[in-house]
Scaffold this active site. Structure first.
Site, PDB file in Angstrom:
ATOM      1  N   LYS A 172      -7.967  -0.545  -0.361  1.00  0.00           N
ATOM      2  CA  LYS A 172      -8.200  -0.512  -1.809  1.00  0.00           C
ATOM      3  C   LYS A 172      -7.239  -1.410  -2.576  1.00  0.00           C
ATOM      4  CE  LYS A 172     -11.068   3.408  -2.340  1.00  0.00           C
ATOM      5  NZ  LYS A 172     -11.025   4.159  -1.068  1.00  0.00           N
ATOM      6  N   GLU A 197     -11.533   5.293 -12.135  1.00  0.00           N
ATOM      7  CA  GLU A 197     -11.989   6.597 -11.668  1.00  0.00           C
ATOM      8  C   GLU A 197     -11.374   6.806 -10.286  1.00  0.00           C
ATOM      9  OE1 GLU A 197     -13.621   3.803 -11.267  1.00  0.00           O
ATOM     10  OE2 GLU A 197     -13.952   3.865  -9.085  1.00  0.00           O
ATOM     11  N   SER A 210     -10.192   1.099   7.911  1.00  0.00           N
ATOM     12  CA  SER A 210     -10.003   0.932   6.466  1.00  0.00           C
ATOM     13  C   SER A 210      -8.730   1.572   5.925  1.00  0.00           C
ATOM     14  CB  SER A 210     -11.216   1.484   5.721  1.00  0.00           C
ATOM     15  OG  SER A 210     -11.459   2.828   6.083  1.00  0.00           O
TER      16      SER A 210
HETATM   17  C1  LIG Z   1     -12.121   4.708  -0.443  1.00  0.00           C
HETATM   18  C2  LIG Z   1     -12.079   4.554   1.017  1.00  0.00           C
HETATM   19  C3  LIG Z   1     -13.230   4.220   1.771  1.00  0.00           C
HETATM   20  C4  LIG Z   1     -14.602   4.082   1.177  1.00  0.00           C
HETATM   21  O1  LIG Z   1     -14.742   3.086   0.223  1.00  0.00           O
HETATM   22  P1  LIG Z   1     -15.587   1.741   0.475  1.00  0.00           P
HETATM   23  O2  LIG Z   1     -15.737   1.188  -0.879  1.00  0.00           O
HETATM   24  O3  LIG Z   1     -16.881   2.128   1.107  1.00  0.00           O
HETATM   25  O4  LIG Z   1     -14.781   0.891   1.380  1.00  0.00           O
HETATM   26  C5  LIG Z   1     -13.093   4.021   3.132  1.00  0.00           C
HETATM   27  N1  LIG Z   1     -11.905   4.164   3.746  1.00  0.00           N
HETATM   28  C6  LIG Z   1     -10.778   4.504   3.070  1.00  0.00           C
HETATM   29  C7  LIG Z   1      -9.504   4.651   3.828  1.00  0.00           C
HETATM   30  C8  LIG Z   1     -10.825   4.718   1.692  1.00  0.00           C
HETATM   31  O5  LIG Z   1      -9.703   5.062   1.033  1.00  0.00           O
END
Ligand SMILES: *Cc1c(COP(=O)(O)O)cnc(C)c1O
Length: 385
Positions: free
Chosen positions: A88, A110, A371
């Site tokens: 993010k 948000e 992610s």
């Molecule tokens: C917010 C988040 C996601 C999902 O958001 P996307 O916009 O689909 O990438 C995935 N993994 C983590 C670790 C997150 O914090």
């Protein structure tokens, strides 16, 4: 994956379905972004912020022991190693820098579990902006630690008490609030959702994941390009950024959704938060509540570009249950010494399932975006172990 067509259209999805004052604000953001993105000075400053403050480039890690067990060659793109612990930060630093360029002094955002809120508060502190984060009252109660982190970073956290008091309502409230303050405030949207230019702009800010991974794969893989490129999908930003680096290759693109938040796999055409896309709905067309053990996948829809990639057959979207994700998280912890975010564990759960089912030929190469890290999920996992 280039620029959307006129008015932010990806096929029949996208657009700018917002009140008139917000349509004008979105137009300004789009214009400022297009100009900034073509400016090497802006790009250079962002690259420096990403390197010095977010820890980029992130490594591409071969998951050696797990690969041996699965019979495939699995490589992990390590967004869990960035500052604040997930991808993010890539988007938020980009939007915060754009806000400064536009002469804005304040960010609003948000947040669901608080990850995007923490990233926004971090970028605001770094660039000397004020930050206000809208968060559902229910989420505030569930995510005490992230609420504290945001306040520690100097952000104001505004409880949202309407509707289900979660992410969907926090997003509606942030949009409502923006109407009156567009002159000095930038709305920092957290994923590839919302009105144009957000789906396009957020994907561009996240494509650093895919661009880095592409170059790292070229150096590390015998074939240069992986056979499969896999990422989890909530709104779809880490997946869109990853896919963007491989759109022009033969790699198969796979988006993995939560069983209870499968906008791309099972949603129907609708409009929410200024955007036409696929959303979970009841028979009356009301958007229904998503459910996932991973808070970041708890969104009832998916970004418009994913809906379009699905229609084109360029990417496919599969689902994974809470139990499969938890199993995958434990397996990664015990084979590679990495505790993943439960969102990322969804992507891995699909890789494990597909490898076990023989769907991935022996020796095939898989790039998976990890992610985020699992620290935020420890209290959830603690109750299950
Ligand atoms: C917010 C988040 C996601 C999902 O958001 P996307 O916009 O689909 O990438 C995935 N993994 C983590 C670790 C997150 O914090």
């Amino acid at each position: 994956m280039g620029e959307p067509r006129a008015l932010g259209r990806f096929g029949e999805y996208g657009g700018r379905y917002a009140p008139e004052s917000l349509v004008e604000a979105c137009r300004e953001v789009a214009e400022a972004f297009r100009e900034a993105w073509a400016d090497p000075g802006f790009r250079g400053t962002l690259a420096e912020l990403l390197a010095l403050h977010a820890g980029r480039p992130t490594p591409l890690t071969p998951a050696r022991r797990l690969s041996g067990e699965l019979g495939v060659r699995l490589y992990l793109k390590r967004e869990d190693l960035t500052h604040t612990g997930s991808h993010k930060i890539n988007n938020v630093l980009g939007q915060a820098l754009l806000a400064v360029r536009m002469g804005r002094r304040r960010l609003i955002a948000e947040t669901g579990a608080g990850q995007h809120g923490v990233a926004t508060a971090t970028a605001a502190a770094l660039l000397g902006l004020e930050a206000t984060v809208f968060m559902g009252q229910r989420d505030i109660e569930r995510q005490e630690l992230n609420v504290f982190r945001m306040r520690m970073l100097g952000a104001e956290v505004v409880p949202v008490t309407t509707g289900s008091r979660t992410l969907k309502d926090a997003t509606s409230e942030a949009m409502r609030h923006w109407v009156g303050v567009t002159g000095d405030t930038h709305y920092c949207v957290g994923s590839v959702v919302g009105p144009d230019p957000y789906p396009w702009m957020v994907r561009e800010f996240q494509r650093v994941i895919g661009d880095e991974a592409r170059a790292q794969c070229a150096a590390a893989l015998p074939t240069g390009v992986p056979d499969q490129v896999v990422a989890c999908v909530g709104g779809g930003s880490n997946a869109a950024g990853t896919f963007a680096g491989f759109a022009d290759t033969q790699a198969r693109l796979v988006g993995v959704e939560a069983e209870g938040g499968a906008g791309a796999a099972r949603g129907r055409l609708g409009v929410l938060h200024g955007c036409r896309s696929l959303f979970l709905q009841d028979d009356d067309g009301q958007i229904t509540q998503a459910h996932s053990i991973a808070p970041g996948l708890d969104y009832p829809g998916v970004g418009p570009e994913h809906a379009h990639l699905r229609d084109l057959g360029r990417a496919r979207y599969v689902t994974v249950t809470d139990d499969e994700a938890v199993g995958a998280a434990i397996r990664l912890a015990r084979t590679e010494g990495i505790v993943p975010a439960l969102e990322s564990a969804h992507a891995l759960a699909w890789v494990i399932r597909a490898a076990d089912a023989g769907e991935l030929p022996a020796g095939s190469t898989v790039l998976m975006t990890l992610s985020g890290r699992g620290d935020k999920d420890i209290s959830t996992l603690k109750e299950l172990l």
